[in-house]
Design an enzyme around this catalytic site. Structure first.
Site: not given
Length: 677
Positions: A166, A211, A242-244
């Site tokens: 990430h 995030y 994006s991260d979820w």
């Protein structure tokens, strides 16, 4: 060109996408920047992770959506092969094996109907308490980069887009949605970015933003990270998603920051919000064109390639794939202690083995968050021993909760094996709604496990401790009381069989620690699970221990074998912008085995603040007894550089460098020589 065909060149893809963009309405362009929904699919499937989740795509122009599947333990859709966790695979130091793991994953993604694997997790292990430590490969940027690149190569051989994640500095779980990470430019460039750059160089298709914030900006909005470094400096040609759910915080920030896709559903990248931002002059249509274009080009690069094979459902969780999982488990296990050569066990001299601990019989493959691979059958340690021994030796199991019973069983057994450690409740992805996962509260074992070990050790001096977990476990309370310790990790579907093969000597242990295990947690960097802001320093792991003179319990790169290896004749030459090291490695024991030859470059003569040494190469070699091999490790000269924040460039010092080669990062395990630039 206005049609899609197999075997399209890069220029043909560029031309086609430019033509498509000229035909699209704004609404159609924006449709490429969003996931195509989640909740309705979860309701339809009666659960999460039962399919590949689609995003983008333009049917009328023949551009399919990308179809996301998660990892990195395997494809999370039920039935897939569950491999040992990434940290375990990092302990193999075997890049060929990791590439083959990637190939299996790529095949199973395709067989499940997906075309994107979001599981190249390469976040740096700054502190072992991080809840998702098991999802990455270790504490060293070079090791992370090489393993991430190997997994990327394997996955993408089967025309599956690989996602490195990430991006960046995601290493605290409880506060991941809010924490602001502060670091200076050298720390960012030299410690937290190199492994991502390595995956970009390998051609990874996509990047997932993190995030957390970096220097006050959420990573999904961070134009310095996404536009300046990733897309400009590194010339990344893929797209960023994006991260979820919570990876985007506002429309303008996401678009201007360089985020291309909001996943897995749309909230901030809705057409109405994008249109309003355009009308207000907060964003430009060129930004929309760039994002949509990146997505379409990346999809086409993969779907227009010829497939190397067919991807029938029978591939999913097949025997051949389980054999790769078995090999990964066997090569990952680290023998930390083997006093008086108690291991391997000779089954012909044993009548009764007592196995203690609840994890001997529990299916325990790791985190139950987004990396969870749902499989019906997992070989536990107990089943592995039963499979190996059959009825030849009496096996007794006890959970270890009733101490008088433990004492009696331990005293009567020839050998005691204690299986203890962690599970998904102790460490893993933090999911507040499910009250599971998160960062570890303590780095030692639970008190009841320590008591169990000490109780068994007092009754039976032939005891073996098997540790289950995804990161460093402090053992100071008990490690001197037992003769043998094995770090077995969360070892996947074949873990129990692998453990039995190790303990009885059919497989010689060859794993090496991908992190440092401390004696005292006070020697680790500052870590606060609820922090709003934190500064990440230049040093962590073995570089911190060496700088401060801390003595680890077990050093980075450490791991024992049932044989012994001798190193000799280290020679270094400079040629064509490369540092080429050769060393003779000989198996001086009585059994065949694999050795991981590690090369570190030393910066003790530097004129600036640099680590004492850094890992810059490794090679895994197999040797029969008495065999000698001359091992060559090549280090590109660019890997000697440091980042000068004043000149904003990478610079190579003209100094005398030290080359260290050996079996671990410990000074006494290394040969040394020097060269001068």
């Amino acid at each position: 060109m206005n049609k899609i065909k197999k075997g399209m060149t890069e220029q043909e893809i560029e031309d086609y996408v430019e033509w498509v963009l000229s035909q699209l309405t704004l609404k159609e362009k924006v449709s490429q920047m969003r996931g195509n929904g989640l909740i309705s699919k979860i309701m339809m499937d009666k659960g999460f992770g039962k399919r590949a989740y689609d995003a983008a795509g333009l049917k009328k122009f023949g551009i399919p959506p990308f179809k996301f599947t998660d990892g990195p333990r395997g494809v999370i859709i039920p039935g897939s092969t569950c491999f040992p966790v990434s940290m375990a695979r990092g302990a193999t130091w075997d890049l060929d094996l990791e590439e083959r793991v990637g190939e299996v994953i790529g095949k199973e993604v395709r067989a499940h109907g997906g075309n994107l694997f979001g599981g190249v997790c390469i976040n740096l292990l700054r502190h072992p308490a991080w809840g998702r430590a098991q999802e990455t490969y270790g504490e060293d940027p070079f090791l992370l980069g090489e393993f991430g690149a190997a997994l990327t190569r394997g996955v993408q051989k089967h025309n599956v887009m690989a996602t490195a994640k990430h991006f960046v500095a995601n290493s605290i779980e409880f506060s991941r949605f809010k924490v602001n990470v502060i670091m200076d430019e050298r720390t960012l460039r030299e410690v937290y970015l190199p492994h991502f750059k390595r995956c970009v160089e390998e051609g990874c298709a996509t990047i997932m933003s993190a995030y957390n914030k970096l220097r006050g900006k959420f990573c999904g909005h961070n134009d310095y990270l996404l536009r300046d470094i990733l897309k400009k400096d590194w010339d990344f040609q893929g797209f960023v998603h994006s991260d979820w759910i919570r990876g985007v915080k506002d429309t303008i920030g996401g678009v201007t920051g360089g985020l291309d896709v909001e996943m897995p559903r749309v909230k901030y990248f809705r057409f109405t919000k994008i249109r309003r931002a355009l009308e207000e002059g907060k964003i430009s249509e060129a930004m929309i064109d760039e994002a949509a274009g990146r997505v379409m080009k990346t999809i086409l690069r993969f779907v227009t390639r010829e497939d190397p094979q067919k991807y029938d459902p029978q591939l999913i969780g097949c025997y051949e794939h389980y054999q790769v999982a078995l090999e990964a488990a066997e090569k990952s296990m680290v023998l930390l202690k083997n006093k008086s050569g108690i291991l391997p066990l000779n089954k012909d001299k044993i009548q009764k083995i007592a196995i203690f601990g609840k994890y001997a019989k529990i299916k325990n493959t790791g985190d139950h968050g987004s990396s969870y691979v749902s499989v019906k059958k997992v070989i536990t340690p107990w089943e592995g021993f039963k499979n190996y021994l059959g009825d030849s030796i009496e096996l007794v199991h006890d959970n270890g909760t009733e101490i008088p019973r433990v004492c009696k069983i331990a005293k009567e057994a020839d050998i005691a094996i204690i299986v203890v450690g962690l599970n998904y409740k102790d460490e893993g992805e933090y999911i507040k709604e499910l009250k599971r996962g998160g960062d570890r509260k303590i780095l030692s074992l639970h008190a009841e496990d320590i008591n169990l070990i000490q109780t068994v050790a007092n009754e039976n001096n032939k005891c073996i401790v098997v540790l289950i977990g995804g990161s460093a476990i402090i053992m100071e309370e008990w490690k001197d009381q037992v003769p043998a310790i094995i770090m077995a990790w969360y070892s996947g579907v074949e873990g129990g069989n692998a453990l039995a093969n190790i303990i009885f000597g059919d497989v010689n242990p060859s794993g090496k620690l991908p992190f440092t295990i401390p004696k005292d947690p006070k020697n680790l960097p500052f870590f606060d699970v609820n922090v709003n802001e934190i500064e990440y320093g230049y040093y962590h792991g073995y570089t911190l221990f060496e700088k401060e003179g801390y003595d680890p319990a077990f050093a980075f790169g450490y791991g024992l074998s049932y044989t012994t290896f001798n190193y000799d004749n280290l020679i270094v030459e400079l040629k064509d912008d490369k540092v080429i090291a050769t060393v003779d490695v000989q198996n001086t024991g009585k059994v065949a085995g694999d050795e991981v030859v590690q090369l570190y470059i030393g910066f003790g003569n530097s004129h600036i603040d640099r680590p004492i040494k850094l890992l810059r190469g490794f090679s895994r070699v197999f040797l029969e007894p008495n065999d000698l091999k001359n091992v060559k490790i090549v280090v590109p000269r660019k890997n000697l550089a440091w980042y000068n924040p004043k000149s904003k460039s990478w610079e190579i010092e003209q100094i005398k460098y030290i080359v260290y080669v050996g079996k671990s990062s410990k000074t006494e395990d290394l040969l040394t020589t020097q060269f001068t630039l």
